[in-house]
Design a protein around this motif. Structure first.
Motif, PDB file in Angstrom:
ATOM      1  N   MET A 128       0.779  -1.121  -0.140  1.00  0.00           N
ATOM      2  CA  MET A 128      -0.113  -0.026  -0.009  1.00  0.00           C
ATOM      3  C   MET A 128       0.859   1.097   0.065  1.00  0.00           C
ATOM      4  SD  MET A 128      -2.987  -1.083   2.534  1.00  0.00           S
ATOM      5  CE  MET A 128      -4.249  -2.624   2.397  1.00  0.00           C
ATOM      6  N   PRO A 141      -9.032  -2.887  -1.766  1.00  0.00           N
ATOM      7  CA  PRO A 141      -8.233  -2.946  -0.398  1.00  0.00           C
ATOM      8  C   PRO A 141      -9.329  -2.256   0.462  1.00  0.00           C
ATOM      9  CG  PRO A 141      -7.836  -0.874  -1.834  1.00  0.00           C
ATOM     10  CD  PRO A 141      -8.591  -1.860  -2.719  1.00  0.00           C
ATOM     11  N   SER A 173      -2.278  -0.281  -4.489  1.00  0.00           N
ATOM     12  CA  SER A 173      -2.439  -1.458  -3.899  1.00  0.00           C
ATOM     13  C   SER A 173      -1.746  -2.397  -4.385  1.00  0.00           C
ATOM     14  CB  SER A 173      -4.152  -2.072  -3.900  1.00  0.00           C
ATOM     15  OG  SER A 173      -4.760  -0.909  -3.418  1.00  0.00           O
TER      16      SER A 173
END
Length: 519
Positions: free
Chosen positions: A1, A61, A93
């Motif tokens: 992330m 996500p 992501s």
């Protein structure tokens, strides 16, 4: 992330400013926020993007997602940012390498099943994208507009998953290839179809050659609309750059690109109940109006006296400047509006008028009140006012074969085809462009003084005629421009008295108004 940046473009009039979609995905309480002055449709992208990602078989996500549309002071509206936001979330992501997004601009609305839908204003965005040296991802439904680019730079995407596979280099997307466009003359009718009305046909020839505005004045059924529709048949096709600009305007308006209309001049004919915003453009989000849709083409206003006065007066500035500026509280947009105006009106409210006031059932005061619905400053901006009377003799001779060897101008215009007259128009326009770099209608006063110089006697004649008809200085310059066009059609280097006399003969409404005042 982490953080990912995707490029896209906003829509502001004919401009397509660059927008950076900055997506930050971090661990925390799950949330999805879009900032950067988004309108309602952009804020609604949260649900579209989330559902499209999940229905495409990709992982959405479970994290805190912040989407910033930069620059923040630029208003953003529409669903054109959906694809860029979705790809930004997937890149942040680690669904694919963010480096694949470098130099790539993304456009498209997402359906809930992940399909990418077409958007408006694709062509202006693609032109700006190509100028910046970028590639683009666009909806497959916008392939026609992408085909107008001579250098392939747009990938056609039909779904979100196909875009992801392309960025992962699993299945490359096809590039939109340049379309093979050919010019085909429109079947707008031939000017020879109009029986009689030789003076009106001559005025159309002059209007086409010099890009002059025209007003037809005559009773119902004399061919005013038919004549207006045939002006386009006398005009040469659009240049490539002009045709691309017209296609960009159609793209903004949501009209699908039609290859058969390539290089054809637009012809717009709004109903007389048209509102001012619909005519000049407007809305809370500025949209192009009819005058912009008629850019490089013809705007025909029939039943001029039935159009509200304030609507007609809204055309006064665009007629002079060739553009329209729409200002709203949140933004300002400038649209091009270089059109040729053709109008038609009945000289009397009763419809019966044969050139003599006594032939009308209405009184002079009633006729004046009827014609006063059109303001003087608006009429002052029209170069040619042409009488289109009833001509019973024209029908009697409708079956006769015209004599193309006749020598006078009116007989020539009455018998020749649009194709032949179009060649004369092209020759006259080429002469104007070579001499001054623009058509005669667009001559500035200093340049007009240089290319339309008169001798003393002719100048005194023109000034006396202006005083007799009580015309303005603007009308003086417009008459000179018309006389210059008449001289160009005759391949004359100097304006002479016959050219001025013919130019002054196209003031039909001014003459009628003076007669009514003196009656």
């Amino acid at each position: 992330m982490g953080l990912a940046v995707v490029l896209t473009r906003a829509q502001m009039g004919m401009e397509a400013p660059l927008v950076r979609v900055e997506v930050n995905v971090v661990r925390g309480v799950p949330a999805f926020q879009i900032i950067g002055m988004p309108e309602t449709t952009v804020r609604e992208a949260k649900d579209r993007v989330r559902t499209a990602i999940m229905n495409s078989g990709l992982d959405f996500p479970i994290a805190k997602i912040t989407v910033n549309l930069s620059p923040a002071e630029l208003p953003k509206q529409g669903a054109r940012y959906d694809l860029a936001i979705a790809l930004g979330i997937l890149a942040a992501s680690d669904e694919f390498d963010e480096a694949e997004l470098a130099g790539l601009e993304c456009f498209g609305e997402l359906a809930l099943d992940g399909a990418v839908r077409t958007i408006h204003g694709t062509l202006p965005a693609l032109l700006a994208c190509q100028q910046a040296g970028h590639k683009a991802l666009i909806p497959a439904g916008n392939e026609g507009e992408a085909g107008l680019l001579r250098e392939p730079s747009a990938y056609l995407v039909s779904s979100l998953i196909s875009a992801v596979r392309h960025l992962k280099k699993y299945a490359p997307l096809p590039l939109a290839q340049p379309s093979e466009l050919t010019y085909s003359p429109a079947h707008a009718g031939d000017i020879a179809d109009v029986h009689g009305q030789s003076m009106a046909k001559r005025a159309l020839l002059i209007a086409a050659a010099g890009a002059h505005h025209v007003l037809f004045v005559g009773p119902p059924g004399t061919g005013k609309t038919m004549l207006a529709q045939r002006l386009a048949s006398l005009m040469p096709p659009l240049e490539e750059a002009e045709a691309l600009e017209v296609a960009a305007i159609d793209s903004l308006s949501g009209a699908p690109f039609a290859p058969e209309r390539w290089r054809l001049r637009p012809f717009r004919s709004p109903h007389h109940s048209c509102s001012a915003p619909a005519l000049v453009g407007g809305g809370s989000i500025p949209q192009p109006g009819e005058i912009t849709r008629a850019h490089h083409g013809i705007l025909f206003l029939d039943e001029l006296t039935e159009t509200p006065r304030h609507v007609l007066d809204s055309l006064r500035e665009p007629l002079e400047s060739g553009r329209v500026c729409i200002s709203r509280a949140k933004q300002q947009a400038i649209f091009p509006a270089r059109f040729q105006l053709v109008c038609a009106l009945n000289p009397s409210p009763c419809g019966n008028f044969d050139g003599d006031i006594r032939s009308s059932r209405a009184t002079p005061d009633q006729i004046l009140n009827y014609l006063s619905k059109v303001s003087g400053p608006f009429l002052d901006r029209i170069d040619l006012q042409v009488d289109v009377p009833r001509q019973p003799d024209a029908l009697r001779h409708a079956q006769e074969v015209p004599d193309i060897n006749a020598g006078d101008n009116t007989t020539l215009c009455n018998s020749e085809s649009s194709a032949f007259l179009r060649e004369k128009v092209a020759a006259a326009q080429a002469q104007q462009l070579q001499r001054q770099g623009c058509l005669n209608h667009h001559l500035s006063p200093p340049k007009l003084k240089e290319v339309a110089r008169l001798d003393t006697d002719d100048h005194d004649f023109l000034v006396a005629a202006m005083e007799t008809l009580k015309l303005s200085h603007r009308a003086y310059h417009r008459t000179l421009r018309v006389a210059r066009t008449i001289a160009d059609l005759e391949e004359a280097s100097q304006i002479t008295r016959p050219h001025l006399m013919e130019a002054m003969s196209y003031r039909a409404l001014d003459v009628l108004l003076n007669q009514l005042r003196e009656y």
